[in-house]
Enzyme design. Structure first.
Site, PDB file in Angstrom:
ATOM      1  N   SER A 182       0.850  -1.188   0.000  1.00 18.32           N
ATOM      2  CA  SER A 182       0.000   0.000   0.000  1.00 18.32           C
ATOM      3  C   SER A 182       0.883   1.234   0.000  1.00 18.32           C
ATOM      4  O   SER A 182       2.065   1.170   0.361  1.00 18.32           O
ATOM      5  CB  SER A 182      -0.884   0.000   1.258  1.00 18.32           C
ATOM      6  OG  SER A 182      -1.515   1.245   1.469  1.00 18.32           O
ATOM      7  N   TYR A 223      -1.699  -1.716  10.440  1.00 16.06           N
ATOM      8  CA  TYR A 223      -1.734  -1.729   8.977  1.00 16.06           C
ATOM      9  C   TYR A 223      -0.433  -1.194   8.383  1.00 16.06           C
ATOM     10  O   TYR A 223       0.171  -1.816   7.497  1.00 16.06           O
ATOM     11  CB  TYR A 223      -2.926  -0.898   8.497  1.00 16.06           C
ATOM     12  CG  TYR A 223      -3.196  -1.006   7.017  1.00 16.06           C
ATOM     13  CD1 TYR A 223      -3.793  -2.145   6.479  1.00 16.06           C
ATOM     14  CD2 TYR A 223      -2.887   0.038   6.148  1.00 16.06           C
ATOM     15  CE1 TYR A 223      -4.063  -2.249   5.125  1.00 16.06           C
ATOM     16  CE2 TYR A 223      -3.150  -0.054   4.794  1.00 16.06           C
ATOM     17  CZ  TYR A 223      -3.746  -1.200   4.287  1.00 16.06           C
ATOM     18  OH  TYR A 223      -4.001  -1.289   2.931  1.00 16.06           O
TER      19      TYR A 223
END
Length: 253
Positions: free
Chosen positions: A140, A153
């Site tokens: 990401s 995350y």
């Protein structure tokens, strides 16, 4: 087109928007696809959306379970033969909270899916991969930055890059390329849930917040990200390994 003609591909997180978009492209390019996801019902819906057919199959699995990973790899090889493409795409978000309040169980659960899941996928798929294949790991834009409260995350997304680099060096003699793809915010249910949680923390609309910090001024679509996955999965990227492909609308620039 035939960029993946007769190639056997595994897609984890295959019932989500990006996994499904990639599966559609892979199938259109001649691949045989095994969709892996946690929920058998969403997998059945995904297979139906793809039109079924002999070139797609499904396997429900917890990607953090070594037994489940061994099972989906074995199922793929039994159904379609040795593996050419592993798209390690399964993910979860966790929560946003100050460090003193961040739940340890949520941190562990997120790390287990993103990092342990990608590690186990490679560990068990690589012995059954054809030389010249490709591994793509969905990281990401979060894997290039730090933000307050996004402990699980962001940490997991950084760790995936380290895993990718180790694999790229080890597998280069077999011409197996290993890369990470780094999407920015995508217009899907996963991102919407992130933005709804973020809105509570920042006191404003989360989607608008992200659009303001993306130079292109909008979220990406699953199809746009999937086209970049296809590039890394296919021989179009035959001299690309150990790379971080940013598909984030300029957010990391």
């Amino acid at each position: 087109m035939n960029a993946l003609g007769n190639k056997t591909c595994i897609i984890t997180g295959g019932a989500g928007s990006l996994g499904l978009a990639a599966a559609k492209l892979f199938l259109a390019e001649g691949a045989r696809v095994m969709l892996v996801d946690l929920n058998p019902d969403t997998l059945a819906d995904a297979k139906a959306e793809l039109g079924g057919g002999g070139n797609v199959d499904t396997c429900s699995a917890d990607v953090s379970s070594e037994t489940d990973v061994q099972r989906y790899v074995e199922a793929t090889c039994t159904r379609f033969g040795n593996i050419d493409v592993l798209f390690s795409n399964a993910g979860n978000f966790g929560t946003v909270a100050p460090i003193e309040d961040y739940p340890t169980g949520i941190f562990d659960a997120v790390y287990a899916v993103h990092v342990r899941g990608a590690f186990l996928a490679a560990k068990h798929a690589v012995p059954h991969m054809n030389d010249g294949g490709s591994i793509v790991i969905t990281s990401s834009v979060a894997g290039t930055r730090g933000d307050p409260g996004v402990y699980a995350y962001i940490t997991a997304k950084h760790a995936q890059t380290g895993l990718m680099r180790c694999l790229a060096k080890e597998l280069a003699p077999r011409r197996i390329r290993v890369n990470t793809i780094h999407p920015g915010p995508i217009d899907n249910a996963f991102q919407l849930s992130v933005e709804e949680g973020l809105a509570k923390e920042i006191g404003r609309d989360g989607t608008e917040f992200f659009n303001e910090i993306i130079p292109l001024g909008r979220h990406g679509s699953p199809d746009e990200i999937a086209r970049s996955v296809l590039y890394l999965a296919s021989d179009q990227s035959s001299f690309t390994t150990g790379a971080m492909l940013m598909v984030d609308g300029g957010m990391s620039a």
